[in-house]
Design a protein around this motif. Structure first.
Motif, PDB file in Angstrom:
ATOM      1  N   ILE A  33      -8.042  11.396 -48.067  1.00  0.00           N
ATOM      2  CA  ILE A  33      -8.114  12.209 -47.410  1.00  0.00           C
ATOM      3  C   ILE A  33      -7.124  12.169 -46.207  1.00  0.00           C
ATOM      4  O   ILE A  33      -6.483  13.238 -45.968  1.00  0.00           O
ATOM      5  N   GLN A  34      -6.904  11.013 -45.687  1.00  0.00           N
ATOM      6  CA  GLN A  34      -5.747  10.628 -44.838  1.00  0.00           C
ATOM      7  C   GLN A  34      -4.584  10.954 -45.601  1.00  0.00           C
ATOM      8  O   GLN A  34      -3.499  11.615 -44.716  1.00  0.00           O
ATOM      9  N   THR A  35      -4.194  10.532 -46.692  1.00  0.00           N
ATOM     10  CA  THR A  35      -2.834  11.193 -47.549  1.00  0.00           C
ATOM     11  C   THR A  35      -2.709  12.572 -47.448  1.00  0.00           C
ATOM     12  O   THR A  35      -1.676  12.899 -47.257  1.00  0.00           O
ATOM     13  N   VAL A  36      -3.729  13.114 -47.879  1.00  0.00           N
ATOM     14  CA  VAL A  36      -3.599  14.737 -48.060  1.00  0.00           C
ATOM     15  C   VAL A  36      -3.456  15.028 -46.591  1.00  0.00           C
ATOM     16  O   VAL A  36      -2.523  16.162 -46.506  1.00  0.00           O
ATOM     17  N   GLU A  37      -4.092  14.818 -45.573  1.00  0.00           N
ATOM     18  CA  GLU A  37      -3.795  15.274 -44.287  1.00  0.00           C
ATOM     19  C   GLU A  37      -2.399  14.967 -43.939  1.00  0.00           C
ATOM     20  O   GLU A  37      -1.816  15.910 -43.227  1.00  0.00           O
ATOM     21  N   LYS A  38      -1.850  13.826 -44.042  1.00  0.00           N
ATOM     22  CA  LYS A  38      -0.546  13.515 -43.762  1.00  0.00           C
ATOM     23  C   LYS A  38       0.539  14.393 -44.487  1.00  0.00           C
ATOM     24  O   LYS A  38       1.314  14.804 -43.801  1.00  0.00           O
ATOM     25  N   ALA A  43      -4.682  17.939 -39.054  1.00  0.00           N
ATOM     26  CA  ALA A  43      -5.342  16.783 -38.801  1.00  0.00           C
ATOM     27  C   ALA A  43      -6.829  16.767 -39.184  1.00  0.00           C
ATOM     28  O   ALA A  43      -7.452  15.574 -39.498  1.00  0.00           O
ATOM     29  N   ASN A  44      -7.466  18.063 -39.608  1.00  0.00           N
ATOM     30  CA  ASN A  44      -9.093  17.896 -40.467  1.00  0.00           C
ATOM     31  C   ASN A  44      -8.848  18.900 -41.554  1.00  0.00           C
ATOM     32  O   ASN A  44      -8.421  19.981 -41.429  1.00  0.00           O
ATOM     33  N   LEU A  45      -9.080  18.316 -42.472  1.00  0.00           N
ATOM     34  CA  LEU A  45      -9.001  19.014 -43.727  1.00  0.00           C
ATOM     35  C   LEU A  45     -10.477  19.735 -43.885  1.00  0.00           C
ATOM     36  O   LEU A  45     -11.534  19.333 -43.308  1.00  0.00           O
ATOM     37  N   LEU A  46     -10.308  21.078 -44.508  1.00  0.00           N
ATOM     38  CA  LEU A  46     -11.610  21.765 -44.545  1.00  0.00           C
ATOM     39  C   LEU A  46     -12.349  21.057 -45.801  1.00  0.00           C
ATOM     40  O   LEU A  46     -11.847  20.468 -46.579  1.00  0.00           O
ATOM     41  N   ASP A  47     -13.641  21.466 -45.612  1.00  0.00           N
ATOM     42  CA  ASP A  47     -14.666  21.039 -46.666  1.00  0.00           C
ATOM     43  C   ASP A  47     -14.125  21.307 -48.207  1.00  0.00           C
ATOM     44  O   ASP A  47     -13.982  20.380 -48.927  1.00  0.00           O
ATOM     45  N   GLU A  48     -13.428  22.413 -48.399  1.00  0.00           N
ATOM     46  CA  GLU A  48     -12.939  22.591 -49.797  1.00  0.00           C
ATOM     47  C   GLU A  48     -12.068  21.774 -50.291  1.00  0.00           C
ATOM     48  O   GLU A  48     -11.926  21.420 -51.344  1.00  0.00           O
ATOM     49  N   ASP A  49     -11.224  21.271 -49.505  1.00  0.00           N
ATOM     50  CA  ASP A  49     -10.198  20.201 -49.778  1.00  0.00           C
ATOM     51  C   ASP A  49     -10.369  18.942 -50.065  1.00  0.00           C
ATOM     52  O   ASP A  49     -10.120  18.342 -50.877  1.00  0.00           O
ATOM     53  N   VAL A  50     -11.732  18.483 -49.269  1.00  0.00           N
ATOM     54  CA  VAL A  50     -12.356  17.380 -49.329  1.00  0.00           C
ATOM     55  C   VAL A  50     -13.236  17.449 -50.735  1.00  0.00           C
ATOM     56  O   VAL A  50     -12.967  16.467 -51.593  1.00  0.00           O
ATOM     57  N   ILE A  51     -13.674  18.577 -51.042  1.00  0.00           N
ATOM     58  CA  ILE A  51     -14.046  18.874 -52.309  1.00  0.00           C
ATOM     59  C   ILE A  51     -13.217  18.614 -53.402  1.00  0.00           C
ATOM     60  O   ILE A  51     -13.842  17.849 -54.494  1.00  0.00           O
ATOM     61  N   LYS A  52     -12.129  18.959 -53.267  1.00  0.00           N
ATOM     62  CA  LYS A  52     -11.158  18.847 -54.302  1.00  0.00           C
ATOM     63  C   LYS A  52     -10.839  17.436 -54.523  1.00  0.00           C
ATOM     64  O   LYS A  52     -10.560  16.976 -55.724  1.00  0.00           O
TER      65      LYS A  52
END
Length: 134
Positions: A33-38, A43-52
């Protein structure tokens, strides 16, 4: 509570309970999650992105299980699945495909578009479409 917050909270619970397997898995997911955010500058991923991210982790664990039937991977998969929305069952997919056929849909691309954003196994959807449309 967002999915990311839930993962962070569960990580802390696992850490305090000395559940190293769950803590390590959630640590890896938090790192993803931190890598994708970077990379995205968000700063905060949406739930859809976390689900991916969770789907990617789930797929990797399923491949590991299919190759070696590893018990640890099976328990990790069970943890990951608790964060994912419940996938549609085969019966639900059949019902939706039948409705689409009755409404005049015949192009496989249109069928697949109807399932975009829904928690489904796309291979299963494709299978059901082939069975019903023939």
């Amino acid at each position: 509570m967002t999915l990311k917050e839930r993962i962070n909270s569960d990580y802390i619970v696992a850490f305090k309970a000395k559940d190293t397997a769950t803590k390590n898995l959630l640590s890896v997911i938090k790192g993803e999650i931190q890598t994708v955010e970077k990379n995205t500058g968000s700063a905060n991923l949406l739930d859809e992105d976390v689900i991916k991210i969770l789907n990617k982790t789930s797929k990797s664990l399923k491949e590991t299980i299919s190759m070696s039937n590893d018990v640890e991977s099976q328990s990790q998969l069970a943890v990951v699945l608790t964060y994912l929305p419940k996938e549609m069952s085969r019966e639900e997919i059949v019902t939706k495909v039948t409705e689409l056929v009755n409404s005049g849909t015949s192009n496989i691309g249109d069928f697949m578009k109807a399932f975009n954003g829904l928690p489904v196994d796309r291979k299963l959807v494709s299978e059901v479409i082939r069975e019903i449309v023939k």
